[in-house]
Write a protein that holds these residues in place. Structure first.
Motif, short mmCIF file in Angstrom:
data_model
loop_
_atom_site.label_atom_id
_atom_site.label_comp_id
_atom_site.label_asym_id
_atom_site.label_seq_id
_atom_site.Cartn_x
_atom_site.Cartn_y
_atom_site.Cartn_z
N ARG A 1 -6.16 7.36 2.72
CA ARG A 1 -6.98 6.43 1.93
C ARG A 1 -6.42 5.02 2.02
O ARG A 1 -7.16 4.04 2.14
CB ARG A 1 -7.01 6.90 0.48
CG ARG A 1 -7.82 6.03 -0.46
CD ARG A 1 -7.94 6.69 -1.81
NE ARG A 1 -6.63 7.08 -2.34
CZ ARG A 1 -6.46 7.87 -3.40
NH1 ARG A 1 -7.51 8.37 -4.03
NH2 ARG A 1 -5.24 8.17 -3.81
N SER B 1 -9.79 -4.49 0.43
CA SER B 1 -10.05 -4.00 -0.92
C SER B 1 -11.32 -4.60 -1.51
O SER B 1 -11.53 -4.54 -2.72
CB SER B 1 -8.85 -4.31 -1.83
OG SER B 1 -8.59 -5.71 -1.87
N LEU C 1 0.82 -1.21 0.00
CA LEU C 1 0.00 0.00 0.00
C LEU C 1 0.85 1.26 0.00
O LEU C 1 0.45 2.29 -0.55
CB LEU C 1 -0.94 -0.01 1.20
CG LEU C 1 -2.09 -1.03 1.12
CD1 LEU C 1 -2.80 -1.16 2.45
CD2 LEU C 1 -3.08 -0.63 0.02
N THR D 1 -8.04 1.41 3.48
CA THR D 1 -8.00 0.17 2.69
C THR D 1 -7.31 -0.94 3.47
O THR D 1 -7.76 -2.09 3.45
CB THR D 1 -7.27 0.41 1.37
OG1 THR D 1 -7.95 1.43 0.63
CG2 THR D 1 -7.22 -0.86 0.52
N ARG E 1 -17.26 0.98 7.75
CA ARG E 1 -16.15 1.70 7.10
C ARG E 1 -16.15 3.17 7.52
O ARG E 1 -15.08 3.77 7.68
CB ARG E 1 -16.29 1.56 5.58
CG ARG E 1 -15.12 2.18 4.79
CD ARG E 1 -15.35 2.09 3.31
NE ARG E 1 -14.23 2.62 2.55
CZ ARG E 1 -13.20 1.90 2.10
NH1 ARG E 1 -13.18 0.59 2.35
NH2 ARG E 1 -12.22 2.44 1.43
#
Length: 405
Positions: free
Chosen positions: A53, A62, A36, A57, A102
């Motif tokens: 971001r 993902s 990442l 993730t 999330r």
């Protein structure tokens, strides 16, 4: 009777470090973190190892999609995986590590990006500590700068202490000062973690007030030297956790509360997601015990159903259930499932379902003796009704009611 003290495990013959029961998140997920870091080269807050971001993730996954490094960064852009020194793979599916909203994770990341203190609160066993560890590992590359809050935690754990041998030999000096995890995080611009902050005494908690507001720690013993004051480097912040069941133990002051953004970590809402998590974590526990996990999915589904019913006070069918005083958390469900797996592997004697009532009784008896009768009431209610509706699994559990005596 004499005993022989065994030596600590040495490195293996090929020089590799000895096996450990648990690895910190930054080591356990080193490949994903390295990937990442190369995958997302967007803007990063000062001191961050990943973009905000990419942090989201890393924690949320993902979504089963294989992410692919852009061609210009296929070599890893100088990024290597800690431990093996290899460049990250060019294509990778990032696994979800936290089962929850999330939006919650995104709010946590935004809080940390603004260098604001983050306080994760919730019932015991809702993965607050795991989320704290994952956030710290992704943001700054280490989750090790941690203070475990207890009634015996002193202010030194948040500020500094002294190596008294050096202090007596040469007086106050930078060499004699022992930095706390929080002070180390300030110097290096990393994330400090405080577990169970409300277990600390209020006067100890309040050591964080000036740290989170002034972003510096004064060392009056070193007055007149460059080390008389430690200022926080960019990126420094604090993640704390607190159990809602600990309210009133050492209530946080209003001044300290104002320096944190509060986020509540709730129990897992989706029963299928909870069952999958229990299955996965129990499988890992039994695997570390050197065995294969051989508990049927139907048994695990029934176990998770019992925990969810007792936790919420209402069955999946809508029947009222008297809630026990103890917390029927997902973490407890994992431990029971792991115990069933170990028993099936090493003490195979009959149906593993026969062991479920005894383990449940061990869970509910932790806090209130009256919870025993509440568990019996659950057996006389939902378990009996499901058995009467023809479920073989629940019929067998109903037949095992005597094991709760």
């Amino acid at each position: 009777m004499t005993t022989t003290r065994q030596a600590a495990p040495a490195a293996t013959s090929d020089g590799a470090p000895p096996a450990r029961q648990a690895q910190p998140a930054e080591e356990r997920h080193a490949t994903e973190l390295a990937f990442l870091a190369a995958y997302d080269d967007g803007p990063r807050p000062p001191g961050w190892a990943l973009t905000p971001r990419a942090v989201v993730t890393f924690i949320c996954g993902s979504g089963g999609e294989a992410l692919e490094l852009p061609k210009g960064r296929r070599s890893g852009a100088g990024v290597t995986t800690p431990g093996d020194g290899q460049a990250p793979p060019s294509r990778l599916v990032v696994e979800a590590k936290f089962v929850g909203e999330r939006a919650l994770v995104e709010r946590c990341v935004v809080t940390l990006a603004g260098e604001r203190g983050l306080l994760l609160v919730g019932e015991p066993g809702t993965a607050k500590s795991m989320l704290s560890e994952l956030l710290a590992a992704a943001v700054c590359g280490t989750s090790a700068l941690t203070v475990q809050g207890t009634a015996g935690t002193t202010e030194d754990a948040f500020r500094y202490g002294w190596n008294y041998a050096l202090l007596l030999a040469q007086g106050p000096s930078s060499q004699a000062l022992v930095a706390s995890p929080v002070l180390t995080a300030m110097r290096s611009g990393r994330v400090a973690r405080v577990e169970e902050i409300t277990r600390c005494l209020p006067e100890v908690q309040d050591a964080l007030v000036s740290i989170l507001s002034d972003r510096r720690v004064s060392v009056p013993e070193l007055a007149g030297t460059p080390d008389a004051q430690v200022a926080a480097a960019p990126g420094f912040t604090v993640i704390a956790t607190a159990n809602l069941r600990d309210r009133g133990v050492s209530e946080m002051s209003a001044a300290l509360k104002r320096r944190f953004n509060f986020e509540t970590v709730n129990p897992i809402a989706d029963p299928e997601a909870e069952a999958a998590l229990v299955r996965g974590q129990a499988t890992a526990v039994v695997g570390r015990a050197g065995a294969a996990f051989r508990v049927d999915d139907a048994v695990l589904d029934a176990l998770v159903t019992v925990f969810r019913d007792l936790r919420s006070g209402r069955s999946a069918e809508g029947w009222d259930v008297e809630r026990p005083g103890t917390v029927m958390s997902t973490a407890e469900a994992v431990q029971v499932a792991a115990s069933l797996g170990v028993a099936a592997a090493y003490l195979p004697s009959g149906d593993v379902l026969d062991l479920v009532p005894g383990h449940l009784l061990g869970v509910v008896r932790k806090d209130d003796p009256a919870d025993h009768s509440r568990l019996l009431g659950y057996w006389d209610g939902p378990v009996r009704r499901r058995a009467e509706e023809g479920s073989a699994m629940w019929r067998r559990l109903w037949d095992l009611r005597e094991n709760l005596r």
